[in-house]
Design a protein around this motif. Sequence first.
Motif, short mmCIF file in Angstrom:
data_model
loop_
_atom_site.label_atom_id
_atom_site.label_comp_id
_atom_site.label_asym_id
_atom_site.label_seq_id
_atom_site.Cartn_x
_atom_site.Cartn_y
_atom_site.Cartn_z
N LEU A 28 122.57 118.28 24.99
CA LEU A 28 121.70 117.25 24.43
C LEU A 28 121.84 115.95 25.22
CD1 LEU A 28 119.72 116.29 22.25
CD2 LEU A 28 121.71 115.74 20.83
N GLN A 29 123.08 115.58 25.55
CA GLN A 29 123.30 114.37 26.35
C GLN A 29 122.62 114.49 27.71
OE1 GLN A 29 127.60 114.58 25.94
NE2 GLN A 29 127.57 112.59 24.91
N GLU A 30 122.72 115.65 28.32
CA GLU A 30 122.07 115.88 29.61
C GLU A 30 120.55 115.69 29.49
OE1 GLU A 30 120.78 119.64 32.34
OE2 GLU A 30 122.53 119.90 31.06
N GLU A 31 119.98 116.30 28.46
CA GLU A 31 118.53 116.20 28.27
C GLU A 31 118.09 114.77 27.98
OE1 GLU A 31 116.65 118.49 29.18
OE2 GLU A 31 117.89 120.28 29.08
N VAL A 32 118.87 114.03 27.21
CA VAL A 32 118.54 112.63 26.94
C VAL A 32 118.59 111.82 28.23
CG1 VAL A 32 119.33 110.52 25.77
CG2 VAL A 32 119.20 112.67 24.51
N GLY A 33 119.55 112.12 29.09
CA GLY A 33 119.64 111.45 30.39
C GLY A 33 118.42 111.74 31.25
N GLU A 34 117.96 113.00 31.24
CA GLU A 34 116.77 113.36 32.01
C GLU A 34 115.53 112.67 31.46
OE1 GLU A 34 116.65 117.64 32.13
OE2 GLU A 34 118.48 117.76 33.34
N LEU A 35 115.45 112.56 30.13
CA LEU A 35 114.35 111.83 29.51
C LEU A 35 114.37 110.36 29.94
CD1 LEU A 35 112.01 111.35 27.53
CD2 LEU A 35 113.72 111.28 25.69
N ALA A 36 115.54 109.77 29.93
CA ALA A 36 115.67 108.37 30.34
C ALA A 36 115.22 108.18 31.79
CB ALA A 36 117.11 107.89 30.16
N GLN A 37 115.62 109.10 32.66
CA GLN A 37 115.22 109.01 34.07
C GLN A 37 113.70 109.11 34.22
OE1 GLN A 37 116.98 108.34 36.85
NE2 GLN A 37 118.76 108.02 35.58
N GLU A 38 113.09 110.04 33.51
CA GLU A 38 111.64 110.17 33.60
C GLU A 38 110.94 108.94 33.05
OE1 GLU A 38 109.76 112.08 35.25
OE2 GLU A 38 111.16 113.66 35.77
N PHE A 39 111.46 108.41 31.95
CA PHE A 39 110.82 107.22 31.39
C PHE A 39 110.97 106.02 32.33
CE2 PHE A 39 110.80 103.22 29.16
CZ PHE A 39 109.49 103.24 28.67
N LEU A 40 112.16 105.86 32.91
CA LEU A 40 112.35 104.75 33.86
C LEU A 40 111.38 104.87 35.04
CD1 LEU A 40 116.24 104.47 34.01
CD2 LEU A 40 114.63 102.79 33.08
N ALA A 41 111.23 106.08 35.56
CA ALA A 41 110.30 106.30 36.67
C ALA A 41 108.87 106.01 36.23
CB ALA A 41 110.44 107.72 37.21
N TYR A 42 108.50 106.44 35.04
CA TYR A 42 107.16 106.19 34.50
C TYR A 42 106.92 104.70 34.34
CZ TYR A 42 103.47 105.71 31.04
OH TYR A 42 102.34 105.32 30.36
N ASP A 43 107.87 104.03 33.73
CA ASP A 43 107.74 102.59 33.47
C ASP A 43 107.68 101.81 34.78
OD1 ASP A 43 107.56 100.58 31.41
OD2 ASP A 43 109.54 99.90 32.05
N ASP A 44 108.51 102.18 35.74
CA ASP A 44 108.50 101.51 37.05
C ASP A 44 107.15 101.71 37.74
OD1 ASP A 44 111.05 100.61 36.63
OD2 ASP A 44 112.01 101.99 38.04
N ASN A 52 114.14 102.88 39.97
CA ASN A 52 115.60 103.05 39.96
C ASN A 52 115.97 104.41 39.39
OD1 ASN A 52 116.29 100.52 41.02
ND2 ASN A 52 116.00 99.57 39.02
N ALA A 53 114.96 105.23 39.10
CA ALA A 53 115.20 106.55 38.51
C ALA A 53 115.66 107.53 39.59
CB ALA A 53 113.92 107.06 37.85
N SER A 54 116.09 108.69 39.13
CA SER A 54 116.54 109.71 40.09
C SER A 54 115.39 110.14 40.99
CB SER A 54 117.11 110.91 39.34
OG SER A 54 116.06 111.65 38.75
N LYS A 55 115.75 110.67 42.16
CA LYS A 55 114.73 111.10 43.12
C LYS A 55 113.89 112.24 42.59
CE LYS A 55 117.26 109.46 47.09
NZ LYS A 55 118.05 109.79 48.27
N SER A 56 114.43 113.03 41.68
CA SER A 56 113.68 114.17 41.15
C SER A 56 112.70 113.76 40.05
CB SER A 56 114.63 115.24 40.62
OG SER A 56 115.38 114.73 39.54
N ALA A 57 112.82 112.55 39.53
CA ALA A 57 111.93 112.10 38.46
C ALA A 57 110.53 111.85 39.01
CB ALA A 57 112.49 110.83 37.81
N THR A 58 109.53 112.38 38.32
CA THR A 58 108.15 112.20 38.77
C THR A 58 107.50 110.97 38.18
OG1 THR A 58 107.29 113.59 37.01
CG2 THR A 58 107.85 114.69 39.10
N GLY A 59 107.97 110.54 37.03
CA GLY A 59 107.44 109.34 36.42
C GLY A 59 106.05 109.49 35.84
N THR A 60 105.73 110.70 35.38
CA THR A 60 104.44 110.92 34.73
C THR A 60 104.63 111.05 33.23
OG1 THR A 60 104.60 113.32 34.89
CG2 THR A 60 103.59 112.16 36.77
N LEU A 61 103.57 110.80 32.48
CA LEU A 61 103.65 111.00 31.03
C LEU A 61 103.95 112.46 30.71
CD1 LEU A 61 100.92 108.85 29.25
CD2 LEU A 61 103.40 108.70 29.06
#
Length: 121
Positions: A28-44, A52-61
């Motif tokens: 669950l912690q891992e998944e929450v971290g991945e959600l945070a990364q995607e949201f950061l990429a989306y917001d950015d 500032n998100a991970s390189k694998s984050a696409t940043g899409t809704l």
Amino acid sequence: MKNLNLEMLEKLSVMDLSVPLYKKIIKLQEEVGELAQEFLAYDDKKLGVKTNASKSATGTLASVIEETCDVVNVAIDILNWLEMQPEVKETLSENYIEDEFNRKLLKWYSKVNAKAEKTGE
């Protein structure tokens, strides 16, 4: 979202009952971290700044939704795992988890309602 397949999730939880609770919580912690990364990429992306998100984050809704679904699935799996434990069956009411879930919803409702009244919404 009205038609979430909770029946299938429960079946999968039963099939995965041998996984210890601590591993489910770590997942669950891992998944929450991945959600945070995607949201950061989306917001950015929305703000037009270098992410500032991970390189694998696409940043899409779509990615934010995908990771949110993973979080919800693992959280419900944890509740299913807990519900199947003998200790829970022996010491808590049959509907304890549902009752607790509804209690938490009412608490949230009270907060939202109080805020709406305060702001006149």
